[in-house]
Write a protein that holds these residues in place. Structure first.
Motif, PDB file in Angstrom:
ATOM      1  N   ALA A  84      38.217 -33.973  -0.956  1.00 33.87           N
ATOM      2  CA  ALA A  84      36.774 -35.203  -1.594  1.00 33.87           C
ATOM      3  C   ALA A  84      37.438 -36.562  -2.220  1.00 33.87           C
ATOM      4  O   ALA A  84      37.260 -37.721  -1.755  1.00 33.87           O
ATOM      5  CB  ALA A  84      35.821 -33.541  -2.037  1.00 33.87           C
ATOM      6  N   ALA A  85      38.464 -35.611  -2.756  1.00 30.93           N
ATOM      7  CA  ALA A  85      38.864 -37.342  -4.173  1.00 30.93           C
ATOM      8  C   ALA A  85      39.337 -37.692  -2.674  1.00 30.93           C
ATOM      9  O   ALA A  85      39.598 -39.240  -3.220  1.00 30.93           O
ATOM     10  CB  ALA A  85      39.797 -37.040  -4.934  1.00 30.93           C
ATOM     11  N   GLY A 116      40.855 -44.403  -7.429  1.00 27.53           N
ATOM     12  CA  GLY A 116      40.725 -42.716  -7.354  1.00 27.53           C
ATOM     13  C   GLY A 116      39.659 -42.751  -8.548  1.00 27.53           C
ATOM     14  O   GLY A 116      39.202 -41.943  -8.392  1.00 27.53           O
ATOM     15  N   LEU A 167      34.510 -35.666  -9.179  1.00 30.94           N
ATOM     16  CA  LEU A 167      34.840 -36.410  -8.983  1.00 30.94           C
ATOM     17  C   LEU A 167      34.309 -37.250 -11.147  1.00 30.94           C
ATOM     18  O   LEU A 167      35.625 -37.720 -11.903  1.00 30.94           O
ATOM     19  CB  LEU A 167      35.586 -37.096  -8.354  1.00 30.94           C
ATOM     20  CG  LEU A 167      36.586 -37.954  -8.809  1.00 30.94           C
ATOM     21  CD1 LEU A 167      38.164 -37.467  -8.419  1.00 30.94           C
ATOM     22  CD2 LEU A 167      37.154 -39.585  -7.247  1.00 30.94           C
ATOM     23  N   GLU A 194      43.948 -28.860  -4.770  1.00 30.70           N
ATOM     24  CA  GLU A 194      43.772 -28.543  -3.112  1.00 30.70           C
ATOM     25  C   GLU A 194      44.916 -28.464  -3.113  1.00 30.70           C
ATOM     26  O   GLU A 194      45.781 -27.013  -1.212  1.00 30.70           O
ATOM     27  CB  GLU A 194      43.065 -28.559  -2.963  1.00 30.70           C
ATOM     28  CG  GLU A 194      41.729 -28.429  -3.675  1.00 30.70           C
ATOM     29  CD  GLU A 194      40.588 -28.032  -2.422  1.00 30.70           C
ATOM     30  OE1 GLU A 194      41.212 -29.621  -1.586  1.00 30.70           O
ATOM     31  OE2 GLU A 194      38.774 -28.331  -2.895  1.00 30.70           O
ATOM     32  N   TYR A 232      45.600 -30.807 -11.950  1.00 31.24           N
ATOM     33  CA  TYR A 232      44.536 -29.947 -12.280  1.00 31.24           C
ATOM     34  C   TYR A 232      44.643 -28.962 -11.809  1.00 31.24           C
ATOM     35  O   TYR A 232      44.676 -28.456 -10.611  1.00 31.24           O
ATOM     36  CB  TYR A 232      43.290 -31.579 -11.812  1.00 31.24           C
ATOM     37  CG  TYR A 232      43.304 -32.596 -12.792  1.00 31.24           C
ATOM     38  CD1 TYR A 232      43.090 -32.777 -13.882  1.00 31.24           C
ATOM     39  CD2 TYR A 232      43.984 -34.049 -11.542  1.00 31.24           C
ATOM     40  CE1 TYR A 232      43.281 -34.497 -14.148  1.00 31.24           C
ATOM     41  CE2 TYR A 232      43.900 -34.599 -12.546  1.00 31.24           C
ATOM     42  CZ  TYR A 232      43.414 -34.926 -13.396  1.00 31.24           C
ATOM     43  OH  TYR A 232      43.678 -36.217 -13.902  1.00 31.24           O
ATOM     44  N   HIS A 233      43.536 -28.050 -12.001  1.00 33.98           N
ATOM     45  CA  HIS A 233      43.670 -26.665 -11.668  1.00 33.98           C
ATOM     46  C   HIS A 233      42.598 -27.317 -10.437  1.00 33.98           C
ATOM     47  O   HIS A 233      43.048 -26.407  -9.073  1.00 33.98           O
ATOM     48  CB  HIS A 233      42.857 -26.278 -12.318  1.00 33.98           C
ATOM     49  CG  HIS A 233      43.369 -25.566 -13.986  1.00 33.98           C
ATOM     50  ND1 HIS A 233      44.872 -24.699 -13.945  1.00 33.98           N
ATOM     51  CD2 HIS A 233      43.360 -25.115 -15.005  1.00 33.98           C
ATOM     52  CE1 HIS A 233      44.270 -24.035 -15.554  1.00 33.98           C
ATOM     53  NE2 HIS A 233      44.008 -24.595 -15.709  1.00 33.98           N
ATOM     54  N   ALA A 234      41.829 -28.133 -10.388  1.00 36.02           N
ATOM     55  CA  ALA A 234      41.338 -28.558  -9.189  1.00 36.02           C
ATOM     56  C   ALA A 234      41.747 -29.080  -8.274  1.00 36.02           C
ATOM     57  O   ALA A 234      41.617 -29.019  -6.943  1.00 36.02           O
ATOM     58  CB  ALA A 234      40.079 -29.620  -9.382  1.00 36.02           C
ATOM     59  N   ILE A 247      36.523 -29.746  -7.013  1.00 37.91           N
ATOM     60  CA  ILE A 247      36.087 -31.679  -6.603  1.00 37.91           C
ATOM     61  C   ILE A 247      36.065 -31.457  -5.378  1.00 37.91           C
ATOM     62  O   ILE A 247      36.806 -31.896  -4.517  1.00 37.91           O
ATOM     63  CB  ILE A 247      37.623 -32.284  -7.095  1.00 37.91           C
ATOM     64  CG1 ILE A 247      37.413 -32.415  -8.629  1.00 37.91           C
ATOM     65  CG2 ILE A 247      36.849 -33.984  -6.850  1.00 37.91           C
ATOM     66  CD1 ILE A 247      36.798 -31.955 -10.187  1.00 37.91           C
ATOM     67  N   ALA A 248      34.655 -31.553  -5.305  1.00 40.72           N
ATOM     68  CA  ALA A 248      34.298 -31.410  -3.714  1.00 40.72           C
ATOM     69  C   ALA A 248      33.295 -32.795  -3.512  1.00 40.72           C
ATOM     70  O   ALA A 248      33.057 -32.214  -2.872  1.00 40.72           O
ATOM     71  CB  ALA A 248      33.521 -30.265  -3.636  1.00 40.72           C
ATOM     72  N   THR A 266      42.358 -33.313  -3.800  1.00 39.72           N
ATOM     73  CA  THR A 266      41.646 -33.079  -2.928  1.00 39.72           C
ATOM     74  C   THR A 266      41.156 -33.416  -1.470  1.00 39.72           C
ATOM     75  O   THR A 266      40.748 -35.040  -1.883  1.00 39.72           O
ATOM     76  CB  THR A 266      40.740 -32.673  -3.882  1.00 39.72           C
ATOM     77  OG1 THR A 266      39.640 -33.411  -4.159  1.00 39.72           O
ATOM     78  CG2 THR A 266      40.876 -31.362  -5.391  1.00 39.72           C
ATOM     79  N   PHE A 302      40.369 -27.844 -17.243  1.00 46.55           N
ATOM     80  CA  PHE A 302      40.758 -28.573 -16.209  1.00 46.55           C
ATOM     81  C   PHE A 302      42.288 -28.750 -16.631  1.00 46.55           C
ATOM     82  O   PHE A 302      41.982 -29.902 -15.068  1.00 46.55           O
ATOM     83  CB  PHE A 302      39.955 -29.804 -16.114  1.00 46.55           C
ATOM     84  CG  PHE A 302      40.217 -31.166 -17.445  1.00 46.55           C
ATOM     85  CD1 PHE A 302      39.943 -30.831 -18.661  1.00 46.55           C
ATOM     86  CD2 PHE A 302      40.257 -32.045 -17.127  1.00 46.55           C
ATOM     87  CE1 PHE A 302      40.517 -31.242 -19.941  1.00 46.55           C
ATOM     88  CE2 PHE A 302      40.807 -33.148 -18.294  1.00 46.55           C
ATOM     89  CZ  PHE A 302      40.720 -32.598 -19.447  1.00 46.55           C
ATOM     90  N   ILE A 303      43.205 -28.905 -16.931  1.00 50.20           N
ATOM     91  CA  ILE A 303      44.321 -29.470 -16.727  1.00 50.20           C
ATOM     92  C   ILE A 303      45.369 -27.974 -16.437  1.00 50.20           C
ATOM     93  O   ILE A 303      45.139 -27.303 -17.691  1.00 50.20           O
ATOM     94  CB  ILE A 303      45.127 -30.244 -18.085  1.00 50.20           C
ATOM     95  CG1 ILE A 303      44.004 -31.319 -18.139  1.00 50.20           C
ATOM     96  CG2 ILE A 303      46.335 -30.607 -18.135  1.00 50.20           C
ATOM     97  CD1 ILE A 303      44.846 -32.401 -17.534  1.00 50.20           C
ATOM     98  N   LYS A 304      46.308 -27.951 -15.449  1.00 46.72           N
ATOM     99  CA  LYS A 304      46.829 -27.163 -15.907  1.00 46.72           C
ATOM    100  C   LYS A 304      48.236 -26.566 -16.523  1.00 46.72           C
ATOM    101  O   LYS A 304      49.031 -27.751 -16.599  1.00 46.72           O
ATOM    102  CB  LYS A 304      47.394 -26.973 -14.889  1.00 46.72           C
ATOM    103  CG  LYS A 304      47.207 -26.072 -13.286  1.00 46.72           C
ATOM    104  CD  LYS A 304      48.251 -26.148 -11.675  1.00 46.72           C
ATOM    105  CE  LYS A 304      47.227 -26.683 -10.892  1.00 46.72           C
ATOM    106  NZ  LYS A 304      48.280 -26.439  -9.637  1.00 46.72           N
ATOM    107  N   PRO A 353      42.648 -36.300  -9.137  1.00 46.44           N
ATOM    108  CA  PRO A 353      42.454 -34.532  -8.629  1.00 46.44           C
ATOM    109  C   PRO A 353      43.026 -34.372  -7.042  1.00 46.44           C
ATOM    110  O   PRO A 353      42.369 -35.278  -6.197  1.00 46.44           O
ATOM    111  CB  PRO A 353      41.846 -33.258  -9.138  1.00 46.44           C
ATOM    112  CG  PRO A 353      40.456 -34.834  -9.335  1.00 46.44           C
ATOM    113  CD  PRO A 353      41.799 -35.811  -9.540  1.00 46.44           C
ATOM    114  N   ALA A 412      34.835 -26.582 -12.095  1.00 44.84           N
ATOM    115  CA  ALA A 412      36.229 -25.780 -11.295  1.00 44.84           C
ATOM    116  C   ALA A 412      36.642 -26.922 -10.122  1.00 44.84           C
ATOM    117  O   ALA A 412      37.757 -26.141  -9.966  1.00 44.84           O
ATOM    118  CB  ALA A 412      35.092 -24.441 -10.985  1.00 44.84           C
ATOM    119  N   ARG A 423      37.280 -40.301  -0.931  1.00 49.45           N
ATOM    120  CA  ARG A 423      37.034 -41.132  -1.586  1.00 49.45           C
ATOM    121  C   ARG A 423      37.765 -42.268  -1.836  1.00 49.45           C
ATOM    122  O   ARG A 423      37.685 -43.508  -1.873  1.00 49.45           O
ATOM    123  CB  ARG A 423      36.288 -41.404  -2.967  1.00 49.45           C
ATOM    124  CG  ARG A 423      35.625 -42.142  -4.398  1.00 49.45           C
ATOM    125  CD  ARG A 423      34.378 -42.343  -3.687  1.00 49.45           C
ATOM    126  NE  ARG A 423      34.202 -42.887  -4.585  1.00 49.45           N
ATOM    127  CZ  ARG A 423      32.721 -43.871  -4.276  1.00 49.45           C
ATOM    128  NH1 ARG A 423      33.111 -44.553  -3.545  1.00 49.45           N
ATOM    129  NH2 ARG A 423      33.147 -44.907  -5.403  1.00 49.45           N
TER     130      ARG A 423
END
Lengths: 282, 315
Positions: A123-124, A73, B23, A158, A154-156, B17-18, A121, B61-63, A119, B15, A127
């Motif tokens: 995209a992750a 990752g 990343l 999904e 993480y907030h990011a 990770i696209a 997502t 970045f951390i919940k 995270p 905000a 990758r």
């Protein structure tokens, strides 16, 4: 599904981790053990005692390699020098499959030596799957990725962890090393249902399982590998074997390591649950 | 001071990770958070590198959950990072610990790791830059910096000897046919030649023996009285120059003391001199009968291999 493409079509039983305090006992007493899991990095050295011990173990036992530093990752590309060392070890051990973690732990060549959560997502996932494919193509053996225990989200993110794991392994067309204890630990830390996690995985991709002990604190649970497997984890393991079939299983015990016999005895408790799964199928 | 090898963290956590770049940005941020030294209470530092509250940065970045804040959750990883790496340095440096005492050693180890985070996939390499760091930051080991450097160099040599690479050993028959004026002999890569101003071989063996006894004693004391006893730090080694080869034989670690002339010959061979020049470098102490017995001993230990130009260590 004991044998599948992700564990090299093998039908291994119950193994334990090869650890330094047990070397003398194993080499002197030659106990009957289905297989040993080694930490690849401990033997990715250039010479000396570690490789001598490994060669003696290989004369007597089946060995499977488990890694802690591929960091599928991580944003970094796989390190070719590292992969060459890993491939040399794969040739030495003849491991039927290779496992490492669904995590990151290094960036720009700096290593944390930890298994940090990715995270969740798309995209992750893309990758991570790409790196798994690159590693598999380089070393030439099937790969199983292990879900890690985690203490942060993480907030990011999904998607759920099990959705992310499924996405990665489908994209990479690789196996899963299902760590039942890690699912339990993370479920305690993040408040999800571990059975829902298990139910939603691609069960046909599970090539191996891990069980281990953990430690519960007031506000969080740590994956400590320092005592016997606790009952909720065995129950989860029983459910996993019903879903995935009887699968090569390994007990991890990495700290406050007791005698070889005690560790092996603990590992063999898995047989009780495997028998249950066989009866359910049969 | 910026830790060696680390890129600057992003000003704000991504905000979303696209992409791989996002990343990487998140991973740079989190790595920087983990490698910053803990407070005296083993907590994350209260302020980020730009002066903002660390709790604010972690919350980006951390919940959080119903039991732990974002800061608390990141702190779990920070503690695990530091405890794991400090343990690894402690295990690899029993001599340096004995010289400095536990408190000063922990301060040195923490400062070292904050400056030189790991650049290797294996913890085995963690102390590869420790001697350099001791030299760069003498106040951390004053007034014993010279001795501390020596011990750090000696302990790293042991790591190399334990599992460093080896090359096929040459036999006397293999190199006996070549003229000494043209023959270059390499030394095994796991062998390190050291000039030390203190007899560290005996001293470190004594320290390890003492640590083993202390471990057994403290277990016994703990079992009997529920407590441990503080043992006095061993006296530092006395002065006395020695020349040492740190090596392995049959995969066991050994220290071999060398005569000055023998040491000069080996150093010359290591540095690429021909056999005849190396023997000449031995000087007056290199009497023919001694040289013959030294070479017979070194060859029996498997020290000679084909000579290769040295590779600069990667830092």
């Amino acid at each position: 599904m004991p044998a599948n493409p992700f564990n090299g079509q093998t039908d291994y039983g119950i193994g334990i981790g090869l650890r330094v305090p047990h070397y003398a006992h194993i080499l002197a007493k030659k106990p009957v053990v289905d297989w040993f899991e080694i930490i690849s990095e401990n033997f990715m050295v250039d010479g000396g005692r570690p490789l001598e011990i490994l060669d003696q173990i290989l004369e007597q036992y089946r060995v499977v390699q488990h890694g802690v530093s591929l960091y599928f990752g991580s944003a970094d590309k796989p390190d070719r020098t590292h992969l060459r060392r890993l491939k040399a070890l794969v040739k030495r051990t003849n491991t039927p499959w290779l496992s490492d973690h669904l995590c990151w732990g290094s960036v720009d060549g700096t290593y944390t030596h930890d298994l940090l959560p990715v995270p969740y997502t798309m995209a992750a996932a893309r990758r991570t799957a790409e790196k798994i494919r690159q590693v598999r193509d380089f070393v030439g053996v099937p790969i199983c990725v292990e879900n890690v225990s985690s203490y942060a989200e993480y907030h990011a993110s999904e998607m759920t962890e099990w959705e992310f794991l499924s996405e990665v392994v489908e994209r990479a067309d690789c196996g899963i090393l299902l760590d039942v204890n890690n699912i339990y630990v993370s479920s305690r830390n993040h408040g999800f249902d571990p059975y829902e996690y298990l139910n939603h995985l691609p069960h046909h991709r599970v090539g191996q399982m891990h069980v281990a002990g953990h430690t519960r604190f007031e506000k969080y649970t740590l994956d400590t590998h320092d005592h016997p497997v606790l009952d909720p984890v065995w129950k989860l393991y029983a459910h996993a074997t019903k879903l995935c079939g009887v699968t090569a299983t390994l007990l991890e015990w990495d700290d406050k390591i007791p005698s070889f016999d005690e560790v092996h005895h603990e590992a063999l408790k898995a047989n009780q649950f495997i028998d249950g799964a066989r009866q359910a199928v049969g | 001071m910026k830790p060696f090898g680390l890129q600057a963290p992003p000003r704000r956590a991504p905000a979303r990770i696209a992409s791989t770049a996002d990343l990487r940005s998140l991973q740079r941020l989190m790595t920087r958070a983990l490698v910053r030294p803990l407070t005296a209470d083993d907590g994350l530092q209260p302020r980020w590198v730009d002066g903002r509250p660390m709790a604010e940065v972690a919350a980006e970045f951390i919940k959080p959950n119903d039991r732990l804040t974002s800061f608390d959750r990141l702190e779990i990883y920070g503690r695990m990072y530091w405890f794991r790496l400090l343990d690894a340095v402690r295990d690899d440096c029993p001599g340096l610990r004995a010289l400095l005492g536990e408190r000063a050693f922990d301060g040195l180890a923490q400062a070292y790791l904050a400056t030189y985070p790991s650049r290797s996939f294996t913890l085995r390499d963690l102390c590869s830059r420790l001697e350099r760091f001791v030299a760069e930051h003498p106040r951390l080991t004053a007034p014993r910096t010279a001795l501390a450097r020596e011990i750090a160099r000696f302990e790293w040599a042991q790591t190399v000897a334990f599992d460093g690479p080896s090359r096929p050993a040459l036999t006397l028959a293999q190199f006996g046919a070549v003229s000494p004026s043209r023959l270059r002999l390499g030394l095994q890569p796991y062998l390190t030649l050291l000039v030390l101003e203190h007899p560290l071989d005996d001293w470190v063996i004594a320290v390890k023996r003492r640590n083993a006894l202390r471990g057994a004693a403290s277990q016994a004391i703990a079992a009997e009285a529920g407590g441990t006893r503080r043992l006095r730090r061993p006296a530092p080694p006395r002065r006395g120059r020695i020349r040492l080869a740190v090596h392995r034989h049959q995969n066991n670690l050994f220290y071999k003391r060398l005569e000055p002339a023998a040491f000069r010959i080996l150093c010359a061979l290591r540095d690429g001199a021909t056999l005849s020049r190396a023997i000449a470098a031995g000087g007056r102490g290199a009497k023919p009968e001694l040289v013959r017995s030294w070479f017979a001993s070194w060859q029996a230990l498997g020290w000679f291999c084909r000579w290769q130009p040295p590779v600069a260590p990667s830092l």
